[in-house]
Design a protein around this motif. Structure first.
Motif, PDB file in Angstrom:
ATOM      1  N   ASP A  57      81.252  36.148  43.442  1.00  0.00           N
ATOM      2  CA  ASP A  57      80.479  37.526  43.457  1.00  0.00           C
ATOM      3  C   ASP A  57      80.008  37.703  42.028  1.00  0.00           C
ATOM      4  O   ASP A  57      79.298  38.662  41.800  1.00  0.00           O
ATOM      5  CB  ASP A  57      81.381  38.507  43.915  1.00  0.00           C
ATOM      6  CG  ASP A  57      81.766  38.623  45.525  1.00  0.00           C
ATOM      7  OD1 ASP A  57      80.825  37.920  46.182  1.00  0.00           O
ATOM      8  OD2 ASP A  57      82.701  38.971  45.978  1.00  0.00           O
ATOM      9  N   LEU A  58      80.463  37.082  41.147  1.00  0.00           N
ATOM     10  CA  LEU A  58      80.049  37.280  39.707  1.00  0.00           C
ATOM     11  C   LEU A  58      78.679  36.277  39.382  1.00  0.00           C
ATOM     12  O   LEU A  58      78.564  36.094  37.931  1.00  0.00           O
ATOM     13  CB  LEU A  58      81.202  36.640  38.684  1.00  0.00           C
ATOM     14  CG  LEU A  58      82.335  37.831  38.488  1.00  0.00           C
ATOM     15  CD1 LEU A  58      81.748  38.949  37.822  1.00  0.00           C
ATOM     16  CD2 LEU A  58      83.036  38.146  39.833  1.00  0.00           C
ATOM     17  N   ARG A  59      78.250  35.616  40.362  1.00  0.00           N
ATOM     18  CA  ARG A  59      76.903  34.908  40.069  1.00  0.00           C
ATOM     19  C   ARG A  59      75.965  35.853  38.969  1.00  0.00           C
ATOM     20  O   ARG A  59      75.375  35.148  38.139  1.00  0.00           O
ATOM     21  CB  ARG A  59      76.199  34.685  41.416  1.00  0.00           C
ATOM     22  CG  ARG A  59      74.949  34.168  41.240  1.00  0.00           C
ATOM     23  CD  ARG A  59      74.040  33.797  42.573  1.00  0.00           C
ATOM     24  NE  ARG A  59      74.743  33.064  43.162  1.00  0.00           N
ATOM     25  CZ  ARG A  59      74.068  32.534  44.531  1.00  0.00           C
ATOM     26  NH1 ARG A  59      72.939  33.040  44.783  1.00  0.00           N
ATOM     27  NH2 ARG A  59      74.875  31.798  45.282  1.00  0.00           N
ATOM     28  N   ASN A  60      75.599  37.079  39.310  1.00  0.00           N
ATOM     29  CA  ASN A  60      74.744  37.856  38.705  1.00  0.00           C
ATOM     30  C   ASN A  60      75.173  37.778  37.398  1.00  0.00           C
ATOM     31  O   ASN A  60      74.107  37.718  36.307  1.00  0.00           O
ATOM     32  CB  ASN A  60      74.088  39.028  39.179  1.00  0.00           C
ATOM     33  CG  ASN A  60      73.540  38.794  40.414  1.00  0.00           C
ATOM     34  OD1 ASN A  60      72.899  37.897  40.799  1.00  0.00           O
ATOM     35  ND2 ASN A  60      73.649  39.862  41.444  1.00  0.00           N
ATOM     36  N   VAL A  61      76.358  38.181  36.938  1.00  0.00           N
ATOM     37  CA  VAL A  61      76.896  38.243  35.627  1.00  0.00           C
ATOM     38  C   VAL A  61      76.564  36.872  34.866  1.00  0.00           C
ATOM     39  O   VAL A  61      76.376  37.018  33.724  1.00  0.00           O
ATOM     40  CB  VAL A  61      78.409  38.631  35.756  1.00  0.00           C
ATOM     41  CG1 VAL A  61      78.902  38.832  34.316  1.00  0.00           C
ATOM     42  CG2 VAL A  61      78.624  40.155  36.329  1.00  0.00           C
ATOM     43  N   PHE A  62      77.030  35.836  35.472  1.00  0.00           N
ATOM     44  CA  PHE A  62      76.949  34.236  34.916  1.00  0.00           C
ATOM     45  C   PHE A  62      75.436  34.205  34.588  1.00  0.00           C
ATOM     46  O   PHE A  62      75.297  34.009  33.489  1.00  0.00           O
ATOM     47  CB  PHE A  62      77.369  33.348  35.567  1.00  0.00           C
ATOM     48  CG  PHE A  62      76.991  31.834  35.302  1.00  0.00           C
ATOM     49  CD1 PHE A  62      78.113  31.431  34.220  1.00  0.00           C
ATOM     50  CD2 PHE A  62      76.190  31.290  35.756  1.00  0.00           C
ATOM     51  CE1 PHE A  62      77.575  30.229  33.725  1.00  0.00           C
ATOM     52  CE2 PHE A  62      75.947  30.068  35.371  1.00  0.00           C
ATOM     53  CZ  PHE A  62      76.586  29.549  34.105  1.00  0.00           C
ATOM     54  N   VAL A  63      74.806  34.295  35.474  1.00  0.00           N
ATOM     55  CA  VAL A  63      73.240  34.067  35.225  1.00  0.00           C
ATOM     56  C   VAL A  63      72.603  35.060  34.286  1.00  0.00           C
ATOM     57  O   VAL A  63      71.743  34.563  33.312  1.00  0.00           O
ATOM     58  CB  VAL A  63      72.377  34.110  36.731  1.00  0.00           C
ATOM     59  CG1 VAL A  63      70.965  34.091  36.237  1.00  0.00           C
ATOM     60  CG2 VAL A  63      72.730  33.093  37.525  1.00  0.00           C
ATOM     61  N   ALA A  69      71.473  35.376  26.496  1.00  0.00           N
ATOM     62  CA  ALA A  69      72.003  34.420  25.438  1.00  0.00           C
ATOM     63  C   ALA A  69      70.567  33.741  25.118  1.00  0.00           C
ATOM     64  O   ALA A  69      70.235  33.507  23.791  1.00  0.00           O
ATOM     65  CB  ALA A  69      72.925  33.828  25.621  1.00  0.00           C
ATOM     66  N   GLY A  70      70.026  33.044  26.243  1.00  0.00           N
ATOM     67  CA  GLY A  70      68.852  32.398  26.127  1.00  0.00           C
ATOM     68  C   GLY A  70      67.801  32.959  25.187  1.00  0.00           C
ATOM     69  O   GLY A  70      67.352  32.475  24.437  1.00  0.00           O
ATOM     70  N   LEU A  97      70.635  25.979  32.234  1.00  0.00           N
ATOM     71  CA  LEU A  97      72.205  25.926  32.872  1.00  0.00           C
ATOM     72  C   LEU A  97      72.073  27.224  33.637  1.00  0.00           C
ATOM     73  O   LEU A  97      73.099  26.970  34.666  1.00  0.00           O
ATOM     74  CB  LEU A  97      72.965  25.715  31.759  1.00  0.00           C
ATOM     75  CG  LEU A  97      73.609  26.818  30.966  1.00  0.00           C
ATOM     76  CD1 LEU A  97      74.584  27.701  31.792  1.00  0.00           C
ATOM     77  CD2 LEU A  97      74.262  26.143  29.599  1.00  0.00           C
ATOM     78  N   ALA A  98      71.622  28.278  33.463  1.00  0.00           N
ATOM     79  CA  ALA A  98      71.482  29.249  34.171  1.00  0.00           C
ATOM     80  C   ALA A  98      70.918  29.211  35.647  1.00  0.00           C
ATOM     81  O   ALA A  98      71.401  29.817  36.693  1.00  0.00           O
ATOM     82  CB  ALA A  98      71.320  30.793  33.571  1.00  0.00           C
TER      83      ALA A  98
END
Length: 209
Positions: A57-63, A69-70, A97-98
């Motif tokens: 459920d944390l997909r959007n946070v990671f991406v 950052a990119g 990588l995202a």
């Protein structure tokens, strides 16, 4: 000095510091947000790596964090050509990588395998570029306070050591039950966060008006 009376040079310096701090804060916060966030949201086991949180459920946070950052890295303008190339390469690595997730654990398709390979390539580019910043660029640009060069080099060595240990533990399948890639990636991300916060004068007294 008020915002209205700041010189263009001072405003530019503050913009550089903001970018550095933003990159550093993303690095410091991301492992904690992903690991603790998943446990709070749906519990269960830890993911095998930070990248594996794409399938939670944390997909959007990671991406979102990696793309932010990119973008910050792509917008960062350094002291010379090498500085600019390194930040651009790191930024493309973070976004790549995202956008290309790691291979999932189950129901793997041909595209999943291709995406997983691209993910590893972009991740390697991202972390190696950050290590290059810490080991080569940051210690030699003449801006750091006394002793900061040692911190940068330690952060760079930590990033490289974490990458080597990730490769070894994955190849030899060592202690998979403790999720070594997750913790080693977290250490590497924390190291790059510390280096960029120090570069942004967050961890040192401010010298910019």
């Amino acid at each position: 000095m008020t915002t209205a009376t700041r010189s263009p040079q001072t405003t530019l310096v503050h913009s550089y510091l903001f970018l550095r701090r933003a990159i550093g804060l993303i690095g410091l916060a991301l492992p904690f947000v992903l690991i603790l966030g998943k446990q709070l949201v749906d519990g269960g086991d830890l993911a095998g790596s930070l990248s594996a949180y794409y399938y939670t459920d944390l997909r959007n946070v990671f991406v979102g964090a990696m793309c932010a950052a990119g973008v910050f890295l792509l917008a960062y303008y350094g002291h010379d050509f090498a500085d600019n190339v390194a930040s651009s390469v790191a930024g493309l690595g973070a976004i790549g990588l995202a956008l290309f997730p790691t291979t999932p654990d189950h129901d793997v398709t041909a595209w999943d395998r291709t995406s997983g390979v691209l993910h590893l390539v972009f991740a390697a580019v991202f972390f190696l570029s950050l290590a290059y910043f810490c080991l080569r660029l940051f210690p030699h640009d003449g801006e750091q306070p006394p002793g900061a060069g040692v911190v940068y080099r330690v952060c760079g060595v930590v990033i490289l050591a974490a990458l080597v240990l990730i490769a070894l533990t994955s190849w030899l399948r060592l202690v998979p039950e403790v999720h070594p890639a997750l913790w080693l990636e977290s250490v590497a991300v924390e190291a790059f966060g510390v280096a960029w916060l120090l570069k942004g004068q967050t961890l040192t007294p401010k010298s910019v008006p």
